[in-house]
Motif scaffolding. Structure first.
Motif, PDB file in Angstrom:
ATOM      1  N   ARG A  31      -9.145 -42.859 -15.288  1.00  0.00           N
ATOM      2  CA  ARG A  31      -9.599 -44.172 -15.764  1.00  0.00           C
ATOM      3  C   ARG A  31      -8.750 -44.648 -16.946  1.00  0.00           C
ATOM      4  NH1 ARG A  31     -12.515 -48.832 -14.608  1.00  0.00           N
ATOM      5  NH2 ARG A  31     -13.969 -49.373 -16.289  1.00  0.00           N
ATOM      6  N   ALA A  32      -8.343 -43.701 -17.794  1.00  0.00           N
ATOM      7  CA  ALA A  32      -7.586 -44.028 -19.003  1.00  0.00           C
ATOM      8  C   ALA A  32      -6.084 -44.090 -18.768  1.00  0.00           C
ATOM      9  CB  ALA A  32      -7.890 -42.991 -20.091  1.00  0.00           C
ATOM     10  N   GLY A  33      -5.641 -43.737 -17.549  1.00  0.00           N
ATOM     11  CA  GLY A  33      -4.210 -43.734 -17.276  1.00  0.00           C
ATOM     12  C   GLY A  33      -3.491 -42.554 -17.892  1.00  0.00           C
ATOM     13  N   ILE A  34      -4.210 -41.452 -18.053  1.00  0.00           N
ATOM     14  CA  ILE A  34      -3.653 -40.239 -18.650  1.00  0.00           C
ATOM     15  C   ILE A  34      -3.439 -39.192 -17.559  1.00  0.00           C
ATOM     16  CG2 ILE A  34      -4.125 -38.325 -20.244  1.00  0.00           C
ATOM     17  CD1 ILE A  34      -5.807 -40.303 -21.901  1.00  0.00           C
ATOM     18  N   LYS A  35      -2.263 -38.598 -17.505  1.00  0.00           N
ATOM     19  CA  LYS A  35      -1.991 -37.545 -16.530  1.00  0.00           C
ATOM     20  C   LYS A  35      -2.846 -36.319 -16.856  1.00  0.00           C
ATOM     21  CE  LYS A  35       2.747 -38.887 -15.358  1.00  0.00           C
ATOM     22  NZ  LYS A  35       4.167 -38.469 -15.317  1.00  0.00           N
ATOM     23  N   CYS A  36      -3.295 -35.627 -15.804  1.00  0.00           N
ATOM     24  CA  CYS A  36      -4.277 -34.564 -16.022  1.00  0.00           C
ATOM     25  C   CYS A  36      -4.003 -33.370 -15.111  1.00  0.00           C
ATOM     26  CB  CYS A  36      -5.672 -35.127 -15.754  1.00  0.00           C
ATOM     27  SG  CYS A  36      -7.014 -33.951 -15.954  1.00  0.00           S
ATOM     28  N   GLU A  37      -4.163 -32.183 -15.675  1.00  0.00           N
ATOM     29  CA  GLU A  37      -4.027 -30.939 -14.915  1.00  0.00           C
ATOM     30  C   GLU A  37      -5.209 -30.045 -15.259  1.00  0.00           C
ATOM     31  OE1 GLU A  37      -0.707 -27.442 -13.966  1.00  0.00           O
ATOM     32  OE2 GLU A  37      -0.320 -28.955 -15.505  1.00  0.00           O
ATOM     33  N   ILE A  38      -5.908 -29.582 -14.232  1.00  0.00           N
ATOM     34  CA  ILE A  38      -7.116 -28.778 -14.414  1.00  0.00           C
ATOM     35  C   ILE A  38      -6.919 -27.393 -13.816  1.00  0.00           C
ATOM     36  CG2 ILE A  38      -9.593 -28.621 -13.975  1.00  0.00           C
ATOM     37  CD1 ILE A  38      -8.943 -31.030 -15.674  1.00  0.00           C
ATOM     38  N   PHE A  39      -7.412 -26.381 -14.516  1.00  0.00           N
ATOM     39  CA  PHE A  39      -7.406 -25.001 -14.031  1.00  0.00           C
ATOM     40  C   PHE A  39      -8.853 -24.586 -13.756  1.00  0.00           C
ATOM     41  CE2 PHE A  39      -3.459 -25.514 -16.198  1.00  0.00           C
ATOM     42  CZ  PHE A  39      -2.564 -24.610 -15.641  1.00  0.00           C
ATOM     43  N   VAL A  40      -9.107 -24.057 -12.558  1.00  0.00           N
ATOM     44  CA  VAL A  40     -10.448 -23.598 -12.201  1.00  0.00           C
ATOM     45  C   VAL A  40     -10.369 -22.183 -11.633  1.00  0.00           C
ATOM     46  CG1 VAL A  40     -11.278 -25.939 -11.726  1.00  0.00           C
ATOM     47  CG2 VAL A  40     -10.364 -24.546  -9.848  1.00  0.00           C
ATOM     48  N   PRO A  41     -11.440 -21.389 -11.770  1.00  0.00           N
ATOM     49  CA  PRO A  41     -11.449 -20.046 -11.177  1.00  0.00           C
ATOM     50  C   PRO A  41     -11.678 -20.112  -9.675  1.00  0.00           C
ATOM     51  CG  PRO A  41     -13.530 -20.485 -12.249  1.00  0.00           C
ATOM     52  CD  PRO A  41     -12.644 -21.649 -12.569  1.00  0.00           C
ATOM     53  N   GLN A  42     -11.384 -19.042  -8.986  1.00  0.00           N
ATOM     54  CA  GLN A  42     -11.511 -19.006  -7.532  1.00  0.00           C
ATOM     55  C   GLN A  42     -12.939 -19.184  -7.047  1.00  0.00           C
ATOM     56  OE1 GLN A  42      -9.826 -15.013  -7.245  1.00  0.00           O
ATOM     57  NE2 GLN A  42     -11.818 -14.180  -6.654  1.00  0.00           N
ATOM     58  N   SER A  43     -13.923 -18.954  -7.914  1.00  0.00           N
ATOM     59  CA  SER A  43     -15.327 -19.088  -7.533  1.00  0.00           C
ATOM     60  C   SER A  43     -15.812 -20.538  -7.527  1.00  0.00           C
ATOM     61  CB  SER A  43     -16.204 -18.280  -8.503  1.00  0.00           C
ATOM     62  OG  SER A  43     -16.040 -18.743  -9.835  1.00  0.00           O
ATOM     63  N   THR A  44     -14.970 -21.458  -7.978  1.00  0.00           N
ATOM     64  CA  THR A  44     -15.383 -22.865  -8.062  1.00  0.00           C
ATOM     65  C   THR A  44     -15.640 -23.455  -6.675  1.00  0.00           C
ATOM     66  OG1 THR A  44     -14.153 -23.202 -10.115  1.00  0.00           O
ATOM     67  CG2 THR A  44     -14.661 -25.167  -8.833  1.00  0.00           C
ATOM     68  N   SER A  45     -16.691 -24.237  -6.569  1.00  0.00           N
ATOM     69  CA  SER A  45     -17.036 -24.891  -5.314  1.00  0.00           C
ATOM     70  C   SER A  45     -15.867 -25.731  -4.796  1.00  0.00           C
ATOM     71  CB  SER A  45     -18.256 -25.791  -5.524  1.00  0.00           C
ATOM     72  OG  SER A  45     -18.394 -26.699  -4.455  1.00  0.00           O
TER      73      SER A  45
END
Length: 343
Positions: free
Chosen positions: A110-124
Motif C-alpha cells: 500500500r505504501a509502495g515499499i519493497k518487502c521481503e518476508i521470512f517464514v518458518p516451514q510450519s507456516t500455513s
C-alpha cells in the motif's frame, strides 16, 4: 545497533473528546500515537474498529479478524508502515509465523515499499500465498520459528536493510495499543478479565501500554486480571512463572497447530515477564488435544477462527476450571479460520 529498543514517546492523557470520530481506523486515536505526518491517510486500509460481541453469558469476543488481512496484526503494521513511509524507507524485511508477515506485506504494498518476508516451514500455505499476493518476496525457512528469525536477522545485519519487525520495533506496539482504546470507547469500560495469546507478545505489550495510559489518565483505577494463553507445546512464560524466573524458560518447541504462539525464544521475554509479575498476570498452557475440538465448537456457533485463536478460548475454559467461572471476560478473535488448515 541490532538490539531491542523502546520508544521515547509519552502521549497526552487519553480523552475520548480528543478522538477523531470522523476517521474509521486506528488513526482516529492519532492524538495519542507517534504519528509523524499525514502518510497514514494513504496507507490505512480501515484497520481497527472491530466489533465486540457477547458470545455467551459475559464472554466478550473482540472480532480482530474483521480486518484487511484477517488478523489483529494490521493494527501494528499500519502504524509501522506509515512511519516507514514518513522517514523515506524504500525496502523492508521481516520474519513472521504468518499473520504479521501478511500484514506488513499488505501495508508495504500500500505504501509502495519493497518487502521481503521470512517464514518458518510450519507456516500455513494460505498465509504464504497471501504474502506473495501482496507483492512481497516470501522465503520459507527450514526449522523452527526462532531459526527463521535468526536467518532474517542475519540478512538485516549483512545488508543493512530496514528491519520492519513486529517484535523489535516499538512503533508496532503503538498500533496494537489501540485495541484497548477501542474497547473503552465501544463499551465504556475495561472488562474485569482479559485473555491474550502470547508468543512474542505483540498484542500483550500493546494491551499493557494502552491500559497503563488509561491508568495515567484516571479512566481506570486498577488493572484488569490479565491471563496469557500459551500452547503446552511451547510455553516458555508458563514455565518461567512456575519457577519465578526473570527470563523465559528454555523449552523444546514441539509441533503445534497454534503456530501464531509457537515462539520458544521471545525476544522481549524479560520485559514481558516484568509486566507479568508487576500486574499479577496469570498464565495458562493449552494442551494440543483441546485446540481442534475447541475450534470446531466455535465454528458451530458462527466463529470460524484459526487454531491459535481457538487456543485462547480453550484457555478461558481451563482458567474457569482452575479458578472458577468469570463474571466477564474479553477474548480477542485474532485470526480468521480461512488462513489455516487442517479443519
Amino acid at each position: 545497533c541490532g538490539c531491542l529498543w523502546k520508544l521515547d514517546f509519552k502521549p497526552p492523557k487519553f480523552d475520548l473528546d480528543e478522538v477523531d470520530k470522523g476517521t474509521w481506523s486506528i488513526f482516529r486515536y492519532r492524538r495519542f500515537m507517534p504519528v509523524d505526518d499525514d502518510s497514514w491517510r494513504n496507507i490505512s486500509l480501515g484497520e481497527g474498529m472491530t466489533p465486540i460481541i457477547d458470545f455467551d453469558d459475559g464472554i466478550l469476543f473482540k472480532m480482530e479478524y474483521y480486518m484487511p488481512t484477517l488478523s489483529f496484526k494490521d493494527r501494528g503494521a499500519a502504524m509501522l508502515m506509515s512511519h516507514c513511509h514518513s522517514i523515506g524507507v524504500k525496502n523492508v524485511v521481516q520474519d513472521s509465523s504468518g499473520n504479521a508477515g501478511d500484514s506488513v506485506a499488505a501495508y508495504a504494498g500500500r505504501a509502495g515499499i519493497k518487502c521481503e518476508i521470512f517464514v518458518p516451514q510450519s507456516t500455513s500455505p494460505k498465509k504464504i500465498g497471501m504474502i506473495r499476493a501482496h507483492g512481497a518476496v516470501c522465503n520459507v525457512v527450514q526449522g523452527s520459528r526462532d531459526n527463521c528469525a535468526d536467518v532474517c536477522r542475519a540478512k538485516v545485519k549483512k545488508e543493512g536493510v530496514y528491519y520492519a519487525n513486529h517484535v523489535y520495533n516499538p512503533l508496532f506496539y503503538e498500533g496494537t495499543k489501540t485495541y484497548v482504546y477501542e474497547v473503552y470507547e465501544q463499551i465504556g469500560r475495561i472488562p474485569e478479565n482479559i485473555i491474550i495469546p502470547v508468543g512474542n507478545g505483540t498484542l500483550f505489550l500493546g494491551v499493557i501500554k494502552g491500559l497503563e495510559e488509561l491508568l495515567a489518565a484516571g479512566i481506570i483505577d486498577k488493572m484488569p486480571q490479565i491471563i496469557i494463553a500459551q500452547s503446552a507445546q511451547c510455553a516458555p512464560f508458563v514455565k518461567a512463572v512456575e519457577k519465578h524466573a526473570k527470563i523465559p524458560s528454555k523449552v523444546e518447541v514441539k509441533p503445534t497447530l497454534a503456530e501464531g504462539i509457537a515462539v520458544g525464544v521471545p525476544m522481549r521475554g524479560k520485559e514481558i515477564l516484568e509486566y507479568i509479575y508487576k500486574y499479577d498476570v496469570r498464565t495458562i498452557a493449552v494442551p494440543e488435544e483441546m485446540i481442534l475440538p475447541t475450534r470446531g465448537r466455535l465454528a458451530a456457533r458462527g466463529i470460524f477462527c484459526e487454531h491459535t485463536t481457538a487456543a485462547s478460548y480453550a484457555a478461558y475454559k481451563l482458567y474457569c476450571k482452575q479458578y472458577g467461572r468469570m463474571k466477564e471476560c474479553l477474548i480477542p478473535m485474532c485470526g480468521a479460520g480461512l488462513k489455516s488448515e487442517p479443519w
